[in-house]
Design an enzyme around this catalytic site. Structure first.
Site, PDB file in Angstrom:
ATOM      1  N   ARG A  77       0.863  -1.186   0.000  1.00  0.00           N
ATOM      2  CA  ARG A  77       0.000   0.000   0.000  1.00  0.00           C
ATOM      3  C   ARG A  77       0.900   1.238   0.000  1.00  0.00           C
ATOM      4  O   ARG A  77       1.684   1.430   0.931  1.00  0.00           O
ATOM      5  CB  ARG A  77      -0.902  -0.010   1.236  1.00  0.00           C
ATOM      6  CG  ARG A  77      -1.730   1.239   1.407  1.00  0.00           C
ATOM      7  CD  ARG A  77      -2.665   1.140   2.615  1.00  0.00           C
ATOM      8  NE  ARG A  77      -3.448   2.342   2.723  1.00  0.00           N
ATOM      9  CZ  ARG A  77      -3.299   3.269   3.676  1.00  0.00           C
ATOM     10  NH1 ARG A  77      -2.415   3.119   4.634  1.00  0.00           N
ATOM     11  NH2 ARG A  77      -4.056   4.340   3.693  1.00  0.00           N
ATOM     12  N   HIS A  92      -2.705  11.067   0.621  1.00  0.00           N
ATOM     13  CA  HIS A  92      -2.188  10.863   1.975  1.00  0.00           C
ATOM     14  C   HIS A  92      -1.535  12.185   2.386  1.00  0.00           C
ATOM     15  O   HIS A  92      -0.331  12.269   2.603  1.00  0.00           O
ATOM     16  CB  HIS A  92      -1.225   9.680   2.011  1.00  0.00           C
ATOM     17  CG  HIS A  92      -0.967   9.121   3.383  1.00  0.00           C
ATOM     18  ND1 HIS A  92      -1.123   7.783   3.688  1.00  0.00           N
ATOM     19  CD2 HIS A  92      -0.544   9.704   4.534  1.00  0.00           C
ATOM     20  CE1 HIS A  92      -0.811   7.569   4.962  1.00  0.00           C
ATOM     21  NE2 HIS A  92      -0.439   8.732   5.490  1.00  0.00           N
ATOM     22  N   GLU A 122      -7.204   8.708   6.119  1.00  0.00           N
ATOM     23  CA  GLU A 122      -7.419   9.409   7.382  1.00  0.00           C
ATOM     24  C   GLU A 122      -7.849  10.865   7.189  1.00  0.00           C
ATOM     25  O   GLU A 122      -7.134  11.796   7.610  1.00  0.00           O
ATOM     26  CB  GLU A 122      -6.162   9.330   8.256  1.00  0.00           C
ATOM     27  CG  GLU A 122      -5.755   7.906   8.585  1.00  0.00           C
ATOM     28  CD  GLU A 122      -4.561   7.804   9.530  1.00  0.00           C
ATOM     29  OE1 GLU A 122      -4.038   8.845   9.960  1.00  0.00           O
ATOM     30  OE2 GLU A 122      -4.144   6.664   9.836  1.00  0.00           O
ATOM     31  N   ASN A 161      -7.635   2.016   9.936  1.00  0.00           N
ATOM     32  CA  ASN A 161      -6.308   2.256  10.506  1.00  0.00           C
ATOM     33  C   ASN A 161      -6.455   2.307  12.018  1.00  0.00           C
ATOM     34  O   ASN A 161      -7.233   3.111  12.542  1.00  0.00           O
ATOM     35  CB  ASN A 161      -5.733   3.594  10.020  1.00  0.00           C
ATOM     36  CG  ASN A 161      -5.464   3.607   8.525  1.00  0.00           C
ATOM     37  OD1 ASN A 161      -5.692   2.605   7.837  1.00  0.00           O
ATOM     38  ND2 ASN A 161      -4.992   4.720   8.015  1.00  0.00           N
ATOM     39  N   TYR A 197      -4.358   2.117  15.894  1.00  0.00           N
ATOM     40  CA  TYR A 197      -3.109   2.076  16.671  1.00  0.00           C
ATOM     41  C   TYR A 197      -3.359   1.924  18.170  1.00  0.00           C
ATOM     42  O   TYR A 197      -2.625   1.226  18.856  1.00  0.00           O
ATOM     43  CB  TYR A 197      -2.295   3.359  16.433  1.00  0.00           C
ATOM     44  CG  TYR A 197      -1.746   3.432  15.024  1.00  0.00           C
ATOM     45  CD1 TYR A 197      -0.487   2.924  14.727  1.00  0.00           C
ATOM     46  CD2 TYR A 197      -2.501   3.959  13.980  1.00  0.00           C
ATOM     47  CE1 TYR A 197       0.018   2.951  13.443  1.00  0.00           C
ATOM     48  CE2 TYR A 197      -2.008   3.990  12.678  1.00  0.00           C
ATOM     49  CZ  TYR A 197      -0.747   3.481  12.417  1.00  0.00           C
ATOM     50  OH  TYR A 197      -0.252   3.492  11.139  1.00  0.00           O
ATOM     51  N   GLU A 243      -3.732   0.068   8.121  1.00  0.00           N
ATOM     52  CA  GLU A 243      -2.549   0.482   8.892  1.00  0.00           C
ATOM     53  C   GLU A 243      -2.643  -0.066  10.305  1.00  0.00           C
ATOM     54  O   GLU A 243      -3.700   0.014  10.950  1.00  0.00           O
ATOM     55  CB  GLU A 243      -2.446   2.011   9.016  1.00  0.00           C
ATOM     56  CG  GLU A 243      -1.916   2.702   7.813  1.00  0.00           C
ATOM     57  CD  GLU A 243      -1.742   4.205   8.034  1.00  0.00           C
ATOM     58  OE1 GLU A 243      -1.492   4.633   9.175  1.00  0.00           O
ATOM     59  OE2 GLU A 243      -1.870   4.938   7.038  1.00  0.00           O
TER      60      GLU A 243
HETATM   61  O1  IFM Z   1       2.654   7.786   9.951  1.00  0.00           O
HETATM   62  C1  IFM Z   1       1.276   7.840  10.122  1.00  0.00           C
HETATM   63  C2  IFM Z   1       0.571   7.657   8.804  1.00  0.00           C
HETATM   64  O2  IFM Z   1       0.986   8.572   7.851  1.00  0.00           O
HETATM   65  C3  IFM Z   1      -0.922   7.810   8.996  1.00  0.00           C
HETATM   66  N1  IFM Z   1      -1.409   6.981  10.046  1.00  0.00           N
HETATM   67  C4  IFM Z   1      -0.692   6.985  11.300  1.00  0.00           C
HETATM   68  C5  IFM Z   1       0.790   6.778  11.066  1.00  0.00           C
HETATM   69  C6  IFM Z   1       1.534   6.799  12.408  1.00  0.00           C
HETATM   70  O3  IFM Z   1       1.352   8.015  13.053  1.00  0.00           O
END
Ligand code: IFM
Length: 504
Positions: free
Chosen positions: A102, A146, A191, A321, A323, A398
């Protein structure tokens, strides 16, 4: 009512502190055939070569060159030179056994000013990259945006200006016409919450504006851009092509069962999630969001007739995405509890209409970004989406972690914490699949250490270490581990626990 501990969802698991070894226990099949095993990057974070090939300036060039905006004064001028080293990078991907890559396409490489004909030299770079991928059996997944808006479009109003959405649809059509013979999966935006609310609300991302009304206008125009581009892509791509959007959906947990904390969670859900999923997947903005932000923007003027029909054009997959989860509370309930930057610290809030909500840390270990590690949040998010939108396949576009890697004397990075993070989150995806979610792939963020936006090069997310002095690439232990996971078709799971009802 006194605060109670944050809700602990059934899928929360304690993150492993040591790296599991692949050999210990037998794998049980958890990932469907054809599951995409990928890694992700983004143009400004990796390409460099910002003045080559006819590329025009983007808002991130301007922002990163503005003193004080990016840690250490870092810029993406060279980044990790993926523009020149992409063949080496594709070889690394092939060595890992990736089935998909990706990447994002830099809009100002294709249209230097954000309008007009496509630049052939810009397209040629992505033709060469995708040809290289395909020749190694790696399926490209292209993201059209992006975060690197052509600077000239920002000068004409940026995302708060309606015209930018139309310009994006034109760019999408030009790019897909040129690359649609080799790229079959297209993500419109990555995002958009960050583009709108960090770019125009808190101002910690380019272009660095701080106006809550502009941030809301930007969000609507990003939605519109997605919808118009989806239509433009469908018009030029073959019927089998797949169109998606990647959202950084917030997995929100109220700090307590107090009604005020529950209300805070609903408000953050509205301005963090449903401002995108509402119109894109349901054809409407949440009423509560419109009411909570009516003093900041005139929605009747912002929304034109027909906008919602454009925005809600069907998509083939939803990119997720993830985290870390988000714990929210209210000032009264969170007195004496340490605050946590849920993108909310600083002079300007990225949460229009919900500026008073307090963000708290989730319990547990943290990454180098100070983000709590909570794989259960990913399971919950995937299952929540699956239940709310049955029939819409999901793709984890992500997931990954920055840690303070230490380079050994031999140049090797042993990164058990990253392996534990990835292992926990892949297990979380497997749990969601076992519970019925239709998840089609997983993209590790990131293939390479790279430019982490306002943090510069200080935060390393890569499975492959990059020496920023020489640009030499060295796969970390996590890269070797991921290669083994891919080879086996999934992480090795713990022996099935007969007491767990989700074990077959
Ligand atoms: O690096 C970023 C990415 O560009 C977008 N999503 C979160 C990642 C980590 O912060």
């Amino acid at each position: 009512m006194p605060p109670v501990p944050p809700h602990t969802p059934p899928h929360t698991r304690t993150p492993a502190t040591t790296a599991p070894t692949p050999e210990t226990t037998p794998a049980r099949p958890a990932f469907p055939p054809g599951f995409a095993w990928g890694a992700a990057t983004a143009a400004y974070q990796v390409e460099g070569a910002v003045t080559e090939g006819g590329r025009g300036p983007s808002i991130w060039d301007t922002f990163s060159h503005t003193p004080g905006r990016v840690a250490g004064g870092d810029t993406g001028d060279t980044a990790v030179d993926h523009y020149h080293r992409f063949r080496e990078d594709v070889r690394l991907m092939a060595d890992l056994g990736l089935t998909s890559y990706r990447f994002s396409i830099s809009w100002p490489r294709i249209q230097p000013t954000g309008r007009g004909p496509a630049t052939e030299r810009g397209l040629d770079f992505y033709r060469a990259l995708t040809d290289e991928l395909l020749s190694h059996g790696i399926t490209p997944l292209a993201t059209l945006y992006h975060w690197d808006l052509p600077q000239e479009l920002e000068d004409r109003g940026g995302w708060p200006a309606r015209d930018t959405a139309g310009r994006f649809a034109d760019y999408a059509a030009l790019t897909a016409e040129a690359l649609g013979d080799r790229v079959t999966s297209w993500t419109t935006l990555n995002e958009p919450w960050c583009s709108a609310f960090l770019g125009y609300g808190s101002g910690v991302h380019a272009p660095g504006r701080t106006d809550p009304g502009e941030a809301l206008s930007a969000a609507h125009h990003l939605n519109l851009a997605h919808g118009l581009a989806t239509g433009a892509l469908r018009a030029v791509l073959p019927p089998a092509a797949r169109v998606l959007i990647s959202l950084n959906l917030h997995q929100i947990r109220p700090f307590s069962a107090d009604p005020a904390d529950l209300a805070a969670a609903r408000r953050i859900d509205a301005v963090g999630n449903r401002i995108f999923t509402g119109p894109i997947l349901g054809g409407e903005y949440p009423e509560s969001l419109l009411a909570d932000t009516a003093h900041l923007v005139d929605w009747d003027t912002l929304l034109h007739p027909g906008d919602l029909a454009q925005i809600s054009r069907p998509i083939d997959l939803l990119g997720v995405n993830y985290y870390t989860p988000t714990v929210v509370s209210t000032p009264g309930n969170a007195d004496g509890v340490a605050r946590h930057d849920g993108h909310g610290a600083g002079a300007h809030s990225p949460w229009p209409g919900a500026e008073d909500v307090v963000f708290l840390p989730a319990p547990g270990e943290r990454t180098a970004m100070d983000w709590p590690i909570d794989p259960g949040g990913l399971t919950d998010l995937l299952l929540r989406l699956h239940r709310a939108h049955p029939g819409l396949p999901l793709l984890v576009t992500e997931n990954g972690a920055a840690f303070d890697d230490v380079v050994g004397p031999d140049g090797f990075v042993d990164d058990p914490a990253r392996i534990a993070y990835l292992h926990g989150h892949l297990e979380a995806v497997a749990d969601a699949i076992a519970a019925g979610a239709d998840v089609r792939g997983y993209y590790l963020w990131s293939l390479l250490d790279n430019f982490e936006w306002a943090y510069g090069y200080g935060k390393r997310f890569g499975a492959v270490h990059v020496d920023y002095a020489t640009l030499a690439r060295t796969p970390k232990a996590s890269a070797r581990w991921y290669a083994e996971v891919i080879r086996r078709g999934g992480p090795v799971r713990q022996a099935p626990d007969p007491d767990r009802d989700d074990c077959p």
